[in-house]
Design an enzyme around this catalytic site. Structure first.
Site, PDB file in Angstrom:
ATOM      1  N   GLN A  82       0.821  -1.216   0.000  1.00  0.00           N
ATOM      2  CA  GLN A  82       0.000   0.000   0.000  1.00  0.00           C
ATOM      3  C   GLN A  82       0.855   1.266   0.000  1.00  0.00           C
ATOM      4  OE1 GLN A  82      -3.073   0.695  -0.486  1.00  0.00           O
ATOM      5  NE2 GLN A  82      -3.904  -1.367  -0.520  1.00  0.00           N
ATOM      6  N   SER A  83       2.026   1.201  -0.589  1.00  0.00           N
ATOM      7  CA  SER A  83       2.937   2.352  -0.600  1.00  0.00           C
ATOM      8  C   SER A  83       2.325   3.583  -1.277  1.00  0.00           C
ATOM      9  CB  SER A  83       4.220   1.954  -1.346  1.00  0.00           C
ATOM     10  OG  SER A  83       4.963   3.102  -1.705  1.00  0.00           O
ATOM     11  N   ASN A  84       2.304   4.694  -0.532  1.00  0.00           N
ATOM     12  CA  ASN A  84       1.880   5.962  -1.127  1.00  0.00           C
ATOM     13  C   ASN A  84       2.905   6.449  -2.144  1.00  0.00           C
ATOM     14  OD1 ASN A  84      -0.508   6.447   0.522  1.00  0.00           O
ATOM     15  ND2 ASN A  84       0.907   6.792   2.221  1.00  0.00           N
TER      16      ASN A  84
END
Ligand SMILES: *Cc1c(COP(=O)(O)O)cnc(C)c1O
Length: 344
Positions: A82-84
């Site tokens: 879920q890396s921004n």
């Protein structure tokens, strides 16, 4: 790259800036009686863009300028599932006509890309058609070597890759936050946010580039005496060494940057693990939405804000002017809706 002052350095304007600085409403309600004696302002870097918003855009303004200058056609980077940062890189790449190759960490070793839940940042990356490779935590520890391998493979097939480190956190990326502190300086100089320097800037720290840039920028512009970065995963010693490496890289690129900074890494609010918030942190996220209409995320900003509020509750910041840097993370919040159910 040689040494070039910040103002002359190649940059692509991507962020919607200046981002607003707003006084937080209902803060005494959120932080208890001691909250009334502290002036808390929010720098809304969650508003640096549309779906690409957050702190990563500011770093990518410099990193993508270098990628384009080198004729790159493919951006290679890494992060959690879920890396921004991976999402911002893929979106801004698409805006500039560059493809993205993402190495994303998952704790489920058998997870296939097609089977991974279409939620939050991962969903946006799938929508964009980014090339995704899922990797294990053990592989992630070798991320830099893995990214070099990907880049070598791409180059062999005729592509021109540009590798961006985790979080966009290197000396060049940190310039985005040196620049952001110059932006705050300008805002103060026209009377915004009380028109005088802050005592403290507070923000979440995950890969160290924001902390290094904010610390250098705050020291250079004197917009704040101190910077406090709340670690969201690893401990204080780890981030002290990460940030000191990035500070050195930044100073090597721009020797006019200050040799002394006032940066404290605080690891008291990191919670159970990366991307996992404890019940009090989740309750604070919900309480802040209700009291002020301000949304924080459980991976980064919710933890940093929790650390700040705890510090205020202990009476440590009485009489201070504090700037809380809201670094974004909304897609991560939406991906964790079920995990927040117990706090609603
Ligand atoms: C990446 C990120 C951070 C941390 O910034 P670093 O420069 O990686 O330390 C904080 N908040 C959000 C929402 C992020 O996506």
């Amino acid at each position: 790259m040689g040494s070039i002052a910040l103002s002359q350095r190649r940059r692509i304007a991507l962020a919607h800036a200046p981002t607003p600085i707003v006084r937080l409403r209902g803060f005494d309600q959120i932080a208890g009686p001691n909250g009334a004696g502290v002036e808390v302002w929010i720098k809304r870097d969650d508003m640096t863009g549309g779906v690409e918003a957050g702190n990563k855009i500011r770093k990518l303004e410099y990193l993508l300028a270098e990628a384009v200058a080198r004729g790159a056609d493919t951006l290679v980077t890494c992060g959690g599932l879920q890396s921004n940062h991976a999402r911002a890189t893929a979106i801004l790449g698409a805006q500039l006509g560059l493809s993205a190759h993402l190495l994303l960490r998952t704790t489920s070793p058998d997870l296939r890309i097609e089977a991974a839940p279409l939620a939050g940042n991962f969903f946006l990356n799938r929508m964009l058609g980014a090339t995704i490779e899922l990797i294990t935590p053990a592989q992630y520890r070798e991320r830099n070597a893995l990214m070099s391998d990907v880049a070598a493979r791409l180059a062999k097939s005729g592509r021109v890759p540009y590798v961006i480190p985790e979080g966009g956190s290197n000396g060049l990326g940190s310039f985005g936050y040196v620049r952001a502190m110059h932006e705050v300086k300008k805002q103060l100089s026209v009377g915004l946010a009380g028109g005088k320097p802050f005592d403290l800037v507070v923000h979440a720290c995950g890969s160290g580039g924001t902390a290094a840039g904010v610390a250098l920028g705050a020291a250079q512009t004197e917009v704040a005496r101190e910077v406090r970065a709340y670690a969201v995963c690893d401990d204080r010693a780890t981030f002290e060494s990460v940030t000191s490496r990035i500070l050195d890289e930044a100073r090597a690129l721009d020797p006019s940057l200050p040799s002394t900074v006032h940066l404290t890494i605080d690891d008291s609010a990191k919670g159970p693990a990366y991307a996992i918030a404890n019940v009090e942190q989740k309750k604070l996220i919900v309480a802040t939405a209700r009291a002020a209409g301000l949304f924080l995320d459980p991976v980064y900003t919710g933890k940093a804000f929790f650390g700040l509020v705890e510090s205020i509750r202990r009476g440590e910041l009485a009489g201070s002017r504090v700037l809380f840097l809201h670094t974004g993370g909304l897609p991560g919040l939406l991906a964790q809706s079920e995990d927040l159910a117990d706090a609603i």
